[in-house]
Design a protein around this motif. Structure first.
Motif, short mmCIF file in Angstrom:
data_model
loop_
_atom_site.label_atom_id
_atom_site.label_comp_id
_atom_site.label_asym_id
_atom_site.label_seq_id
_atom_site.Cartn_x
_atom_site.Cartn_y
_atom_site.Cartn_z
N ARG A 51 9.04 9.59 17.12
CA ARG A 51 9.03 10.79 17.95
C ARG A 51 9.16 10.42 19.42
O ARG A 51 8.99 9.27 19.82
N ALA A 52 9.44 11.43 20.21
CA ALA A 52 9.63 11.23 21.65
C ALA A 52 8.36 10.69 22.31
O ALA A 52 8.43 9.88 23.24
N LEU A 53 7.20 11.11 21.82
CA LEU A 53 5.94 10.63 22.39
C LEU A 53 5.77 9.13 22.16
O LEU A 53 5.30 8.41 23.05
N VAL A 109 8.25 6.95 21.81
CA VAL A 109 9.22 6.29 22.68
C VAL A 109 8.69 6.27 24.12
O VAL A 109 8.79 5.27 24.81
N ALA A 110 8.08 7.38 24.57
CA ALA A 110 7.51 7.42 25.92
C ALA A 110 6.36 6.45 26.06
O ALA A 110 6.20 5.80 27.10
#
Length: 102
Positions: A90-92, A94-95
């Protein structure tokens, strides 16, 4: 780092509230000292192994190279969690990996 703790804790608390409360990692259990020690023991062994490898690498390689190799750990954990645990990337995540490299 301290900034990660200060910024990450409120975010995790917010996500837990948004999902209807936090679920215990090890299931329903009360925090008896023996049970807590048995739950923490595997993580302690992994911690000792990781730090032992880090020190062994420092003995044979230059410190900048060792730090650059070991700093890839968050990215490897995120990438390997997809095939091994079946978790979507998920994007979280990756962040979080991007923030850990700064």
């Amino acid at each position: 780092t301290c900034s990660n703790l200060l910024l990450g804790a409120p975010l995790l608390a917010w996500r837990a509230r948004a999902r209807g409360g936090a679920k215990p990692l090890l299931g329903a259990w009360d925090a008896r000292p023996r049970q807590l020690a048995l739950a923490v023991a595997p993580f302690f062994v992994l911690y000792l192994g990781a730090n032992g490898l880090y020190i062994a690498a420092l003995a044979s390689l230059s410190p900048p190279l060792v730090v650059s190799i070991f700093s890839t750990t968050p990215a490897l954990v995120a990438l390997l969690s997809v095939p091994l645990l079946g978790r979507p990337l998920r994007a979280l995540a990756v962040a979080a990996v991007a923030c850990s490299t700064v």
